[in-house]
Design an enzyme around this catalytic site. Structure first.
Site, mmCIF file in Angstrom:
data_model
loop_
_atom_site.group_PDB
_atom_site.id
_atom_site.type_symbol
_atom_site.label_atom_id
_atom_site.label_comp_id
_atom_site.label_asym_id
_atom_site.label_seq_id
_atom_site.Cartn_x
_atom_site.Cartn_y
_atom_site.Cartn_z
ATOM 1 N N ASN A 9 0.863 -1.183 0.000
ATOM 2 C CA ASN A 9 0.000 0.000 0.000
ATOM 3 C C ASN A 9 0.898 1.231 0.000
ATOM 4 O O ASN A 9 1.525 1.531 1.012
ATOM 5 C CB ASN A 9 -0.890 -0.033 1.252
ATOM 6 C CG ASN A 9 -1.692 1.236 1.426
ATOM 7 O OD1 ASN A 9 -1.802 2.050 0.513
ATOM 8 N ND2 ASN A 9 -2.255 1.409 2.619
ATOM 9 N N LYS A 11 -0.059 4.227 -0.154
ATOM 10 C CA LYS A 11 -0.743 5.376 0.463
ATOM 11 C C LYS A 11 -0.568 6.623 -0.421
ATOM 12 O O LYS A 11 -0.544 6.503 -1.637
ATOM 13 C CB LYS A 11 -0.225 5.610 1.878
ATOM 14 C CG LYS A 11 -0.192 4.352 2.726
ATOM 15 C CD LYS A 11 0.033 4.644 4.181
ATOM 16 C CE LYS A 11 0.217 3.344 4.933
ATOM 17 N NZ LYS A 11 0.090 3.479 6.360
ATOM 18 N N HIS A 93 -9.448 0.819 5.038
ATOM 19 C CA HIS A 93 -8.177 1.017 5.746
ATOM 20 C C HIS A 93 -8.421 1.938 6.936
ATOM 21 O O HIS A 93 -9.243 2.855 6.863
ATOM 22 C CB HIS A 93 -7.148 1.625 4.780
ATOM 23 C CG HIS A 93 -5.758 1.630 5.338
ATOM 24 N ND1 HIS A 93 -5.351 2.531 6.287
ATOM 25 C CD2 HIS A 93 -4.702 0.829 5.089
ATOM 26 C CE1 HIS A 93 -4.080 2.287 6.596
ATOM 27 N NE2 HIS A 93 -3.666 1.253 5.889
ATOM 28 N N GLU A 95 -6.872 4.332 8.042
ATOM 29 C CA GLU A 95 -6.673 5.765 7.766
ATOM 30 C C GLU A 95 -7.917 6.359 7.106
ATOM 31 O O GLU A 95 -8.251 7.522 7.329
ATOM 32 C CB GLU A 95 -5.408 5.951 6.902
ATOM 33 C CG GLU A 95 -4.153 5.732 7.741
ATOM 34 C CD GLU A 95 -2.941 5.260 6.971
ATOM 35 O OE1 GLU A 95 -2.941 5.317 5.728
ATOM 36 O OE2 GLU A 95 -1.979 4.810 7.628
ATOM 37 N N GLU A 163 -5.279 -5.393 10.619
ATOM 38 C CA GLU A 163 -4.274 -4.357 10.831
ATOM 39 C C GLU A 163 -4.568 -3.611 12.130
ATOM 40 O O GLU A 163 -5.415 -2.699 12.140
ATOM 41 C CB GLU A 163 -4.296 -3.357 9.672
ATOM 42 C CG GLU A 163 -4.010 -3.957 8.319
ATOM 43 C CD GLU A 163 -3.498 -2.907 7.361
ATOM 44 O OE1 GLU A 163 -2.372 -3.073 6.884
ATOM 45 O OE2 GLU A 163 -4.197 -1.921 7.123
ATOM 46 N N GLY A 169 2.419 1.952 10.719
ATOM 47 C CA GLY A 169 3.354 3.056 10.570
ATOM 48 C C GLY A 169 4.088 3.429 11.843
ATOM 49 O O GLY A 169 4.723 4.482 11.920
ATOM 50 N N SER A 202 3.416 -2.475 10.297
ATOM 51 C CA SER A 202 4.868 -2.482 10.527
ATOM 52 C C SER A 202 5.540 -3.806 10.164
ATOM 53 O O SER A 202 6.466 -4.241 10.844
ATOM 54 C CB SER A 202 5.184 -2.086 11.978
ATOM 55 O OG SER A 202 4.758 -0.748 12.222
HETATM 56 C C1 PEP Z 1 -0.749 -0.083 5.987
HETATM 57 O O1 PEP Z 1 -0.772 1.074 5.612
HETATM 58 O O2 PEP Z 1 -1.676 -0.854 5.656
HETATM 59 C C2 PEP Z 1 0.382 -0.535 6.784
HETATM 60 C C3 PEP Z 1 0.346 -1.740 7.275
HETATM 61 O O3 PEP Z 1 1.406 0.352 6.962
HETATM 62 P P1 PEP Z 1 2.857 0.024 7.627
HETATM 63 O O4 PEP Z 1 3.338 -1.256 7.011
HETATM 64 O O5 PEP Z 1 3.703 1.197 7.251
HETATM 65 O O6 PEP Z 1 2.633 -0.115 9.088
#
Ligand code: PEP
Length: 247
Positions: A9, A11, A93, A95, A163, A169, A202
């Site tokens: 992703n 983003k 997601h 976000e 997630e 992040g 992460s």
């Molecule tokens: C994500 O945006 O779905 C995500 C898992 O980000 P990160 O790997 O940076 O934590």
């Protein structure tokens, strides 16, 4: 057996120059034994589809509108994403749930639209840190799953990404036992037991192998580490090794 999936992703990151990372990834993994997907911002979908033509790396999107067309300035329909060459779309997601107030009911409507357009919906869910601290994780993800999955969901058109919001992040991850607990729980709730369950939050080259060794983890949704071909490639390789071990 569920085929494993490494999904990146991007983003709101990426300009035309960054397509070089996508092509470098495809060059380094010309015949992956797992599914590999990159989801760039909408502005790059068409160009990434062109750049990755005749490679096994697929291209997806990060959101869609629930309607096919209409007066929705700034939005993009699932049919438009499919028309641009996308084959998957990330939905719900955290976000988007946080920044745009998206509800699980809206996510389900978007997933229905994605399915109608022939896209695979990657439906995201996960608890906040406060919810985990309050012992609500399994209840929260169960309810998100129940409300976010449309009736049309099956193993061909839907992937679930667990997630934890607090792991995205941040460089922090749940323990392997905590990931296993949630994935085992979700597996038992799926309308189709062959639906793939990704872990996201992460995931890095350094922790990927341990996470992929968990029984009900079918791959990863990766943010930051998907921006660089070397990092995402290492995660793809770890997933291939896990699949080899499982097979
Ligand atoms: C994500 O945006 O779905 C995500 C898992 O980000 P990160 O790997 O940076 O934590």
């Amino acid at each position: 057996m569920r085929r494993k999936l490494a999904a990146g992703n991007w983003k709101m990151h990426g300009l035309a120059a960054d397509l070089a990372e996508a092509t470098a990834l495809a060059r380094a993994h010309p015949a992956p034994t797992v599914d590999v997907l990159l989801c760039p911002p909408a502005t790059l979908i068409c160009r990434m589809v062109g750049a990755l033509a005749r490679t096994p790396v697929a291209v997806g999107a990060q959101d869609c509108h629930a309607s096919v067309s209409g007066a929705h300035t700034g939005d993009i329909s699932a049919a438009m994403l499919a028309d641009a060459g996308a084959c998957h779309v990330i939905l719900g997601h955290s976000e988007r749930r946080a920044d745009h107030g998206e509800t699980s009911a809206q996510v389900a409507a978007k997933a229905t639209a994605a399915h109608a357009a022939g896209l695979v919906a990657i439906v995201c869910l996960g608890e906040t840190e406060a919810q985990r601290d309050a012992g609500q994780t399994l209840a929260v993800v169960s309810e998100q799953l129940r409300q976010s999955l449309p009736e049309s969901a099956d193993a061909e058109n839907t992937v679930i990404a667990y997630e934890p919001v607090w792991a995205i992040g941040t460089g922090r991850t749940p323990t392997l036992e905590q990931i296993a607990e949630v994935h085992d729980h979700l597996r038992g709730l799926l309308p189709d037991p062959a639906i793939r369950l990704l872990y996201g939050g992460s995931v890095k080259p350094a922790n990927a192998a341990d996470i992929f060794a968990i029984a009900n983890v079918d791959g990863a949704l990766v943010g930051g580490a998907a921006l660089k071909a070397a990092d995402f490639g290492a995660i793809v390789a770890a997933l291939e090794a896990a699949e080899g071990g499982a097979g």
